[in-house]
Design a protein around this motif. Structure first.
Motif, PDB file in Angstrom:
ATOM      1  N   PHE A 259       6.598  -8.629   2.549  1.00  8.11           N
ATOM      2  CA  PHE A 259       6.228  -8.452   1.144  1.00  8.11           C
ATOM      3  C   PHE A 259       5.365  -9.609   0.651  1.00  8.11           C
ATOM      4  CE2 PHE A 259       7.006  -9.297  -3.362  1.00  8.11           C
ATOM      5  CZ  PHE A 259       6.423  -8.156  -3.894  1.00  8.11           C
ATOM      6  N   ALA A 260       5.725 -10.831   1.016  1.00 10.00           N
ATOM      7  CA  ALA A 260       4.949 -11.985   0.575  1.00 10.00           C
ATOM      8  C   ALA A 260       3.507 -11.895   1.073  1.00 10.00           C
ATOM      9  CB  ALA A 260       5.603 -13.275   1.075  1.00 10.00           C
ATOM     10  N   LEU A 261       3.322 -11.466   2.313  1.00  7.00           N
ATOM     11  CA  LEU A 261       1.976 -11.328   2.871  1.00  7.00           C
ATOM     12  C   LEU A 261       1.183 -10.263   2.116  1.00  7.00           C
ATOM     13  CD1 LEU A 261      -0.022 -12.091   5.167  1.00  7.00           C
ATOM     14  CD2 LEU A 261       0.978 -10.224   6.493  1.00  7.00           C
ATOM     15  N   LEU A 262       1.808  -9.126   1.859  1.00  6.66           N
ATOM     16  CA  LEU A 262       1.118  -8.041   1.155  1.00  6.66           C
ATOM     17  C   LEU A 262       0.820  -8.419  -0.291  1.00  6.66           C
ATOM     18  CD1 LEU A 262       3.155  -4.978   2.494  1.00  6.66           C
ATOM     19  CD2 LEU A 262       0.952  -5.839   3.324  1.00  6.66           C
ATOM     20  N   ALA A 263       1.778  -9.080  -0.934  1.00  4.51           N
ATOM     21  CA  ALA A 263       1.595  -9.445  -2.339  1.00  4.51           C
ATOM     22  C   ALA A 263       0.475 -10.459  -2.493  1.00  4.51           C
ATOM     23  CB  ALA A 263       2.897 -10.010  -2.906  1.00  4.51           C
ATOM     24  N   TYR A 264       0.434 -11.437  -1.618  1.00  9.12           N
ATOM     25  CA  TYR A 264      -0.587 -12.474  -1.721  1.00  9.12           C
ATOM     26  C   TYR A 264      -1.969 -11.900  -1.460  1.00  9.12           C
ATOM     27  CZ  TYR A 264      -2.298 -17.259  -1.754  1.00  9.12           C
ATOM     28  OH  TYR A 264      -2.935 -18.417  -2.096  1.00  9.12           O
ATOM     29  N   ASN A 265      -2.033 -10.820  -0.687  1.00 12.03           N
ATOM     30  CA  ASN A 265      -3.318 -10.209  -0.331  1.00 12.03           C
ATOM     31  C   ASN A 265      -3.468  -8.817  -0.927  1.00 12.03           C
ATOM     32  OD1 ASN A 265      -4.525 -12.129   1.898  1.00 12.03           O
ATOM     33  ND2 ASN A 265      -2.340 -11.955   2.335  1.00 12.03           N
ATOM     34  N   THR A 266      -2.890  -8.589  -2.093  1.00 15.24           N
ATOM     35  CA  THR A 266      -2.959  -7.265  -2.705  1.00 15.24           C
ATOM     36  C   THR A 266      -4.404  -6.785  -2.805  1.00 15.24           C
ATOM     37  OG1 THR A 266      -2.376  -5.945  -4.665  1.00 15.24           O
ATOM     38  CG2 THR A 266      -3.015  -8.234  -5.042  1.00 15.24           C
ATOM     39  N   GLY A 267      -4.605  -5.504  -2.490  1.00 18.87           N
ATOM     40  CA  GLY A 267      -5.950  -4.936  -2.506  1.00 18.87           C
ATOM     41  C   GLY A 267      -6.703  -5.080  -1.206  1.00 18.87           C
ATOM     42  N   SER A 268      -6.054  -5.631  -0.180  1.00 17.22           N
ATOM     43  CA  SER A 268      -6.715  -5.834   1.112  1.00 17.22           C
ATOM     44  C   SER A 268      -6.413  -4.682   2.064  1.00 17.22           C
ATOM     45  CB  SER A 268      -6.250  -7.150   1.752  1.00 17.22           C
ATOM     46  OG  SER A 268      -6.595  -8.247   0.945  1.00 17.22           O
ATOM     47  N   GLU A 269      -7.266  -4.554   3.077  1.00 22.56           N
ATOM     48  CA  GLU A 269      -7.084  -3.526   4.101  1.00 22.56           C
ATOM     49  C   GLU A 269      -6.270  -4.111   5.257  1.00 22.56           C
ATOM     50  OE1 GLU A 269      -9.970  -0.186   5.952  1.00 22.56           O
ATOM     51  OE2 GLU A 269     -10.441  -2.230   6.588  1.00 22.56           O
ATOM     52  N   PHE A 270      -5.355  -3.301   5.781  1.00 24.71           N
ATOM     53  CA  PHE A 270      -4.489  -3.706   6.882  1.00 24.71           C
ATOM     54  C   PHE A 270      -4.422  -2.582   7.901  1.00 24.71           C
ATOM     55  CE2 PHE A 270      -2.837  -5.884   3.118  1.00 24.71           C
ATOM     56  CZ  PHE A 270      -2.729  -7.198   3.569  1.00 24.71           C
ATOM     57  N   SER A 271      -3.847  -2.909   9.038  1.00 26.48           N
ATOM     58  CA  SER A 271      -3.454  -1.904  10.018  1.00 26.48           C
ATOM     59  C   SER A 271      -2.074  -2.295  10.535  1.00 26.48           C
ATOM     60  CB  SER A 271      -4.449  -1.830  11.187  1.00 26.48           C
ATOM     61  OG  SER A 271      -4.367  -2.999  11.998  1.00 26.48           O
ATOM     62  N   ILE A 272      -1.366  -1.326  11.099  1.00 21.58           N
ATOM     63  CA  ILE A 272      -0.056  -1.620  11.677  1.00 21.58           C
ATOM     64  C   ILE A 272      -0.189  -2.685  12.767  1.00 21.58           C
ATOM     65  CG2 ILE A 272       1.829  -0.660  13.060  1.00 21.58           C
ATOM     66  CD1 ILE A 272       2.016   0.127  10.159  1.00 21.58           C
ATOM     67  N   GLU A 273      -1.252  -2.576  13.575  1.00 23.25           N
ATOM     68  CA  GLU A 273      -1.429  -3.517  14.686  1.00 23.25           C
ATOM     69  C   GLU A 273      -1.601  -4.946  14.182  1.00 23.25           C
ATOM     70  OE1 GLU A 273      -2.861  -0.598  14.398  1.00 23.25           O
ATOM     71  OE2 GLU A 273      -2.027   0.451  16.136  1.00 23.25           O
ATOM     72  N   THR A 274      -2.460  -5.150  13.176  1.00 21.22           N
ATOM     73  CA  THR A 274      -2.698  -6.511  12.692  1.00 21.22           C
ATOM     74  C   THR A 274      -1.464  -7.081  11.998  1.00 21.22           C
ATOM     75  OG1 THR A 274      -3.680  -5.625  10.659  1.00 21.22           O
ATOM     76  CG2 THR A 274      -5.181  -6.181  12.456  1.00 21.22           C
ATOM     77  N   LEU A 275      -0.753  -6.260  11.223  1.00 16.75           N
ATOM     78  CA  LEU A 275       0.460  -6.736  10.560  1.00 16.75           C
ATOM     79  C   LEU A 275       1.543  -7.078  11.572  1.00 16.75           C
ATOM     80  CD1 LEU A 275       0.742  -4.373   7.461  1.00 16.75           C
ATOM     81  CD2 LEU A 275       0.321  -6.840   7.425  1.00 16.75           C
ATOM     82  N   ALA A 276       1.705  -6.222  12.583  1.00 19.39           N
ATOM     83  CA  ALA A 276       2.728  -6.474  13.604  1.00 19.39           C
ATOM     84  C   ALA A 276       2.437  -7.776  14.341  1.00 19.39           C
ATOM     85  CB  ALA A 276       2.795  -5.304  14.577  1.00 19.39           C
ATOM     86  N   ARG A 277       1.175  -8.009  14.642  1.00 17.96           N
ATOM     87  CA  ARG A 277       0.803  -9.237  15.334  1.00 17.96           C
ATOM     88  C   ARG A 277       0.981 -10.455  14.436  1.00 17.96           C
ATOM     89  NH1 ARG A 277      -3.618  -7.464  16.885  1.00 17.96           N
ATOM     90  NH2 ARG A 277      -4.991  -8.291  15.272  1.00 17.96           N
ATOM     91  N   GLU A 278       0.599 -10.329  13.181  1.00 20.16           N
ATOM     92  CA  GLU A 278       0.693 -11.461  12.255  1.00 20.16           C
ATOM     93  C   GLU A 278       2.146 -11.874  12.013  1.00 20.16           C
ATOM     94  OE1 GLU A 278      -0.964 -14.351   9.736  1.00 20.16           O
ATOM     95  OE2 GLU A 278      -2.037 -12.902  10.976  1.00 20.16           O
ATOM     96  N   LEU A 279       3.048 -10.886  11.946  1.00 19.04           N
ATOM     97  CA  LEU A 279       4.445 -11.171  11.615  1.00 19.04           C
ATOM     98  C   LEU A 279       5.353 -11.168  12.836  1.00 19.04           C
ATOM     99  CD1 LEU A 279       4.616  -8.933   8.424  1.00 19.04           C
ATOM    100  CD2 LEU A 279       4.591 -11.426   8.478  1.00 19.04           C
ATOM    101  N   ASP A 280       4.784 -10.861  13.996  1.00 19.61           N
ATOM    102  CA  ASP A 280       5.555 -10.814  15.239  1.00 19.61           C
ATOM    103  C   ASP A 280       6.726  -9.833  15.117  1.00 19.61           C
ATOM    104  OD1 ASP A 280       6.181 -11.410  17.864  1.00 19.61           O
ATOM    105  OD2 ASP A 280       7.443 -13.134  17.334  1.00 19.61           O
TER     106      ASP A 280
END
Length: 458
Positions: A259-280
């Protein structure tokens, strides 16, 4: 010696209900006495009046937007309409005592203890229903237990779509910009600047726009919730309560990190792959956590379309917005000040305005192809054709530097867009053609106010 373990009995439940239902003794509910009704109340009350017992009416939405207040205001309306006082019961499943109760048995208990004939309607208002495990299945069993039962519930989580046969869901959004102003005692029409002559570019800022922009910045930082510091409260009650564990979240700390990652970057584009890698995190775990954050109305994903306004056959990317930009302030404890961050928060605020209409929730997308992106594309639900598109900025240079909005120009050149293509600025109005296609520049604060006013009437 073995200890005898006792459990709450029916008399204990009744005693607690007597405290929570003061109208049974002819006492006015002072918790909502004098509180203003939200604009959405008419829609909610209309659904209650049409309730015939075939479905449970569930009011859902973010924490802190006034769902419980609205429910208790509906109770007051029923009582004012001469509904017998003992036929109306309010129960909050957030109270630990009622976690022991079997919901389908409650109507029989109330009828026997309150002397209500089985031939008469019984209104049951259930607050925080999502605190009960398998709460949707419990509501279905509850409806089947009493044909004269009328169920109205509040849930912090959105019901699953496969229960639509038994559950009618209404979404209570955060305050729109227009409603925020009204809550502060400001009539929106009094602060809406008069539209200037937009046939030519001018550097002049219309009278009143500086004040409106100041109010808009306050709104995007703190203005979507019913109570003071409601943003921080909404985060705390959604993430730090028992709800995540009750609904399958095994690691609250990972949920908080996401949630902290998404909130800080609200309005940004993501993918499951990049989020999974970023948060392990494992992809399936990440998907489940995203679903919870959406169900808890903290974030909302926008689906992606291409330049032809068609969805991708394999959707690998999506945009994530906070349900209201003020949640970012609630998370970090400070207001945004730089132009780039305010631009993203203003974009999130525009998305929030559309949440005041169910049509807006289902029809809003973003377009991206190659390096081009149009932040908002509104599609006609029947034909799938785009009706209008927005590009959001919190500065005015784009009028003189059109390369920054080339994606919107290209998209407008490929589609009729009967309701227009808009560049949302900080302070400039302008209309005409850009790159050979009609384009309109308009302050983001003005458009946010107009959207909230128009959609609140639907």
């Amino acid at each position: 010696m073995a200890t005898m373990i006792e459990h709450p009995g029916e008399q204990d439940f009744l005693h607690r209900l007597m405290l929570d239902n003061p109208w049974w003794d002819g006492v006015t509910d002072d918790q909502v006495q004098g509180l203003p009704q939200r604009a959405f109340f008419k829609r909610f009350w209309g659904a209650i009046e049409k309730n015939d017992g075939q479905k449970a009416l569930v009011l859902t939405g973010p924490r802190g937007v006034g769902k419980t207040v609205m429910m208790r205001q509906a109770v007051a309306e029923l009582l004012n309409a001469d509904t017998p006082r003992r036929h109306v019961c309010y129960v909050s499943l957030e109270h630990p005592l009622f976690l022991e109760i079997d919901l389908p048995r409650l109507p029989k208990l109330l009828r026997s203890m309150r002397g209500i004939s089985a031939d008469h309607p019984l209104w049951l208002f259930i607050d925080e229903v999502s605190y009960q495990r398998d709460w949707e299945a419990s509501l279905v069993k509850l409806l089947a237990s009493d044909p004269m039962l009328r169920v109205v519930a509040v849930s912090a989580l959105a019901p699953a779509g496969d229960n639509a046969e038994y559950i009618q869901s209404l979404f209570l959004p955060p305050f729109s910009f227009a409603e925020y102003l009204e809550q502060k005692g400001i009539a929106p029409s009094d602060v809406l600047p008069e539209t200037p002559n937009v046939s030519r570019y001018t550097a002049d800022v219309p009278d009143g726009l500086v004040e409106l922009n100041d109010l808009f910045e306050n709104y995007i930082n703190e203005g979507g919730f019913h109570d003071a510091n409601g943003e921080a409260g909404a985060i705390h009650r959604s993430l730090h309560s028992d709800l995540p564990g009750l609904h399958g979240i095994s690691s609250p700390s990972d949920l908080h990190r996401l949630f902290a990652l998404l909130a800080y970057n609200t309005g940004s584009e993501f993918s499951i792959e990049t989020l999974a890698r970023e948060l392990d995190l494992a992809k399936n775990t990440l998907r489940r956590y995203l679903e919870y954050l959406e169900s808890a109305w903290l974030v909302r994903r926008l689906e992606r379309v291409d330049q032809d306004a068609k969805p991708f056959q394999r959707a690998v990317a999506f945009k994530v917005h906070l349900i209201h930009p003020g949640l970012r302030t609630g998370l970090i404890g400070g207001r945004a000040s730089d132009s780039a961050t305010i631009t993203r928060l203003a974009e999130t605020a525009i998305q929030t305005q559309f949440l005041t209409s169910a049509v807006g929730m289902e029809s809003l997308y973003y377009a991206r192809w190659g390096q081009y992106e149009v932040p908002f594309v509104f599609l006609d639900r029947r034909s799938g054709t785009p009706l209008f598109a927005y590009h959001c900025l919190w500065r005015d240079e784009a009028i003189r530097k059109p390369k920054e909005i080339r994606a919107l120009v290209n998209f407008r050149g490929s589609h009729e867009l009967p309701l227009g293509a808009f560049v949302l600025t900080k302070a400039q109005w302008h209309g005409g053609k850009l790159g050979g296609v009609p384009m309109r520049f308009e302050p983001a604060s003005v458009l946010a106010l107009r959207i909230g006013l128009e959609f609140s009437q639907l």
